[in-house]
Structures are given as structure tokens and as C-alpha cells.
Design a protein around this motif. Structure first.
Motif, PDB file in Angstrom:
ATOM      1  N   GLN A 175       0.838  -1.201   0.000  1.00 18.80           N
ATOM      2  CA  GLN A 175       0.000   0.000   0.000  1.00 18.80           C
ATOM      3  C   GLN A 175       0.876   1.255   0.000  1.00 18.80           C
ATOM      4  O   GLN A 175       0.572   2.229  -0.690  1.00 18.80           O
ATOM      5  CB  GLN A 175      -0.940   0.005   1.203  1.00 18.80           C
TER       6      GLN A 175
ATOM      7  N   SER B  47       0.978   4.103  -3.011  1.00 16.68           N
ATOM      8  CA  SER B  47       0.604   5.504  -2.777  1.00 16.68           C
ATOM      9  C   SER B  47       1.783   6.471  -2.934  1.00 16.68           C
ATOM     10  O   SER B  47       1.586   7.678  -2.831  1.00 16.68           O
ATOM     11  CB  SER B  47       0.004   5.648  -1.374  1.00 16.68           C
ATOM     12  N   ASP B  48       2.976   5.967  -3.174  1.00 16.77           N
ATOM     13  CA  ASP B  48       4.156   6.825  -3.309  1.00 16.77           C
ATOM     14  C   ASP B  48       4.910   6.455  -4.589  1.00 16.77           C
ATOM     15  O   ASP B  48       5.774   5.569  -4.576  1.00 16.77           O
ATOM     16  CB  ASP B  48       5.049   6.652  -2.081  1.00 16.77           C
TER      17      ASP B  48
END
Length: 160
Positions: free
Chosen positions: A79, A83-84
Motif C-alpha cells: 500500500q 501511494s508513493d
């Protein structure tokens, strides 16, 4: 005479049809995309915007984790990577070495990755490890390098 001509024609057709089914090597990106067991890696390469890079001139050596390898990564880590984009790109480029390194060419020691970190390579006969990952399927040829399928996702020191 007719029988000999018929056999010649059948032989020629067989040879030509064999040539038609032989494909030329494709890029590292296309090679990864064509392997069903690398679909997770392919999706992440696309998400990170690395497809065009891996279709580039190269040459590249890619240590490609299988879908099962990604399944072993904790969900929280996946996750965080999703998200990065910068962190995802850093992890994926940690799996890539500039140049074409075939299994037989692997030397024990460190190699610099595309993201700038060192990656420990080790070979004992036909067994090659990359950090803690074992090469399962070596030497998948590509037009701009080579792909080695590995059983673990490699995380650069900054991502651990």
C-alpha cells in the motif's frame, strides 16, 4: 518424379511455416508483459511510468519477481508503494542493472542498480542469488537486455 516434387513442396512449406512462427526478441518491458507469472510486476512497471524506459535502448538486466513473490510482501508495504510513486520507482529500479548480465556472466559481489544502490549477486554453479532472492528462470532474452525471474521482491535499504 511427381512424388519427389510433392515431398519438396511439403518440406519447403514446413520450413517456411517454421520461420513464420519464430519471433524476434522484444524489449525487456514487452518480455515482462508477456509472462503471466510476472503480471503484478508488469502492472507496477506501468503504474510507475517505467514502460518506455524498459523499452529503451538499454541494455538492461531485470531481476523480475513473480506474482507469488509480491504476494509475500506485507500488505502495508505494498500500500505504501502504491501511494508513493517515487518509492515505487525506487523499488522497481532496484531490480534493474545497467548492461546485459547472463547467468554465466554473474560474478560474486555487488553490482550498481539503476536506482544507484548496490545489489549483492552470488553464483554457485547454476544457482544465482540476488540479495536473498533465488533466480528461478534465467536468461529470458530481450532485444534490449535480459530478464531473470526471481522468487522474492528486492527492497532497497532505504525502503526496508
Amino acid at each position: 518424379m511427381l512424388k519427389r516434387h510433392f515431398i519438396f513442396v511439403l518440406t519447403a512449406v514446413a520450413i517456411l511455416s517454421g520461420c513464420a512462427s519464430t519471433s524476434l526478441p522484444v524489449s525487456v518491458a514487452d518480455t515482462v508483459a508477456a509472462q503471466p507469472q510476472l503480471s503484478t510486476l508488469n502492472g507496477l512497471v506501468v503504474k510507475a511510468g517505467l514502460t518506455d524506459t524498459l523499452k529503451g535502448t538499454g541494455p538492461f538486466t531485470v531481476f523480475a519477481p513473480t506474482n507469488e513473490a509480491f504476494a509475500k510482501v506485507p500488505a502495508k508495504t505494498m500500500q505504501a508503494l502504491a501511494s508513493d510513486p517515487a518509492k515505487l520507482k525506487a523499488v522497481l529500479t532496484y531490480h534493474v542493472i545497467p548492461g546485459k548480465v547472463m547467468l554465466a556472466d554473474v560474478k560474486n559481489g555487488n553490482s550498481k542498480t539503476v536506482n544507484g544502490a548496490n545489489l549483492a549477486l552470488s553464483r554457485a554453479g547454476d544457482f544465482v542469488t540476488v540479495e536473498e532472492a533465488l533466480v528461478q528462470t534465467p536468461d529470458i532474452a530481450a532485444s534490449n537486455g535480459v530478464v531473470h525471474v526471481v522468487d522474492s521482491v528486492l527492497l532497497p535499504p532505504a525502503s526496508r
